[in-house]
Design a protein around this motif. Structure first.
Motif, mmCIF file in Angstrom:
data_model
loop_
_atom_site.group_PDB
_atom_site.id
_atom_site.type_symbol
_atom_site.label_atom_id
_atom_site.label_comp_id
_atom_site.label_asym_id
_atom_site.label_seq_id
_atom_site.Cartn_x
_atom_site.Cartn_y
_atom_site.Cartn_z
ATOM 1 N N ALA A 80 0.976 -1.056 -0.166
ATOM 2 C CA ALA A 80 0.172 0.120 -0.071
ATOM 3 C C ALA A 80 0.936 1.289 0.090
ATOM 4 N N SER A 82 1.135 5.604 0.340
ATOM 5 C CA SER A 82 0.534 7.063 0.339
ATOM 6 C C SER A 82 1.557 8.015 -0.094
ATOM 7 N N MET A 106 -3.517 4.782 -1.042
ATOM 8 C CA MET A 106 -4.082 5.417 0.103
ATOM 9 C C MET A 106 -4.026 6.916 0.056
ATOM 10 N N ALA A 113 -2.376 10.397 3.711
ATOM 11 C CA ALA A 113 -3.244 9.304 3.556
ATOM 12 C C ALA A 113 -4.593 9.581 3.456
ATOM 13 N N GLY A 115 -7.051 8.274 2.424
ATOM 14 C CA GLY A 115 -7.933 7.291 2.353
ATOM 15 C C GLY A 115 -8.424 6.984 3.681
ATOM 16 N N SER A 119 -9.824 3.268 3.987
ATOM 17 C CA SER A 119 -8.877 2.498 2.844
ATOM 18 C C SER A 119 -8.006 1.505 3.723
ATOM 19 N N PHE A 120 -7.415 1.873 4.834
ATOM 20 C CA PHE A 120 -6.587 0.804 5.354
ATOM 21 C C PHE A 120 -7.641 -0.588 5.687
#
Length: 292
Positions: A80, A82, A106, A113, A115, A119-120
């Protein structure tokens, strides 16, 4: 590398050779094309103001080597990121996804981030069975051909321009508020430019630090990182339980350093650690860079 990543490996090879348009000709295939000479003035300036920065393609391999010692497997790892949506920030993503396949994004303006916890949680539910994740995050800053920090020479454009533009705008706002030249902006009622509102107001607590620094262009990404690091760890703390089984959460935070075409992108690591799905730090990996 997975067998379906041939194009990614070729792109990575071309980037490392300074081929910035991503195209190869049949005359170059297997011909051992010589790397383009990196801009020494840019590298000298980077080492002066951001000592410890690592070339992105080398960092990707370092991540893979170190995480493998902690049980990470390429095929069950989800990346992921960011990182700022600016197009100049994709080199590290491409190098890392060349190893671990596609990334979950993200990030928004300036690398925050945006999101958030949602999002996580979504990302955590996408981790392959019995796998773990690694999150790469942080702001970015350019160094142009003349060694100016906070500027970049963009493809197809004459002169230079701000990099990161969102961060520069936020810095101008923060310093104006700090000097009493303008009032703090209130929460917008429309989402049209909501991200920039949060970039500026989340940076506000760093105003005095930036104002008193010897070089605001150098201090700005360092201050932004500290804000983003706290924010990312809060997200992880709230969402970590969504990671299943014995899955781990590796965090690699730092500052992306964008450079002119022909010179590789660099990354200054500030955080490299592993947490469990209770949010507890179980390994601090920063010492691994001492031998990198």
């Amino acid at each position: 590398y997975s067998s379906n990543d041939v194009d990614g490996r070729n792109a990575k090879k071309l980037r490392s050779m300074g081929n910035t348009d991503g195209n190869s000709s049949s005359s170059n295939e297997g011909a051992g094309v010589a790397p383009v000479q990196e801009d020494n003035d840019v590298i000298t300036k980077m080492n002066e103001v951001f000592p410890g920065a690592i070339k992105s393609i080398d960092l990707a391999e370092h991540i893979q080597t170190v995480l493998a010692k902690h049980g990470y497997q390429d095929r069950t790892t989800l990346v992921a990121t960011s990182l700022c949506c600016d197009e100049v920030n994709r080199e590290l993503e491409l190098a890392v996804t060349d190893i671990y396949n596609d990334n979950f994004n993200m990030g928004g303006l300036a690398g925050f981030a945006f999101g958030g916890v949602t999002s996580f949680g979504a990302m955590a539910h996408h981790i392959p069975n019995d796998g773990s994740c690694v999150i790469i995050y942080g702001p970015h800053v350019g160094i142009d051909r003349d060694g100016n920090v906070g500027k970049i020479n963009r493809r197809g454009r004459s002169g230079n321009g701000a990099c990161c533009g969102s961060a520069a705008a936020a810095c101008g706002y923060v310093l104006s508020v700090h000097k009493g030249e303008c009032a703090k902006v209130s929460m917008p009622s429309s989402p049209l430019d909501a991200q920039q509102f949060f970039v500026g107001n989340m940076l506000l607590p760093q105003a005095e630090r930036i104002a008193n620094s010897d070089d605001t262009e150098v201090e700005l990404p360092l201050a932004l990182f500290d804000v983003q690091d706290e924010y990312m760890k809060e997200i992880v703390s709230k969402g970590c339980g969504e990671v299943a089984g014995d899955g781990k959460i590796a965090l690699l935070g730092g500052i992306q350093i964008n450079t002119p075409q022909g010179t590789g992108e660099y990354f200054l690591p500030k955080v490299f650690e592993i947490r469990n799905n209770k949010g507890e730090k179980i390994a601090d990996l920063m010492a691994s860079f001492a031998s990198a």
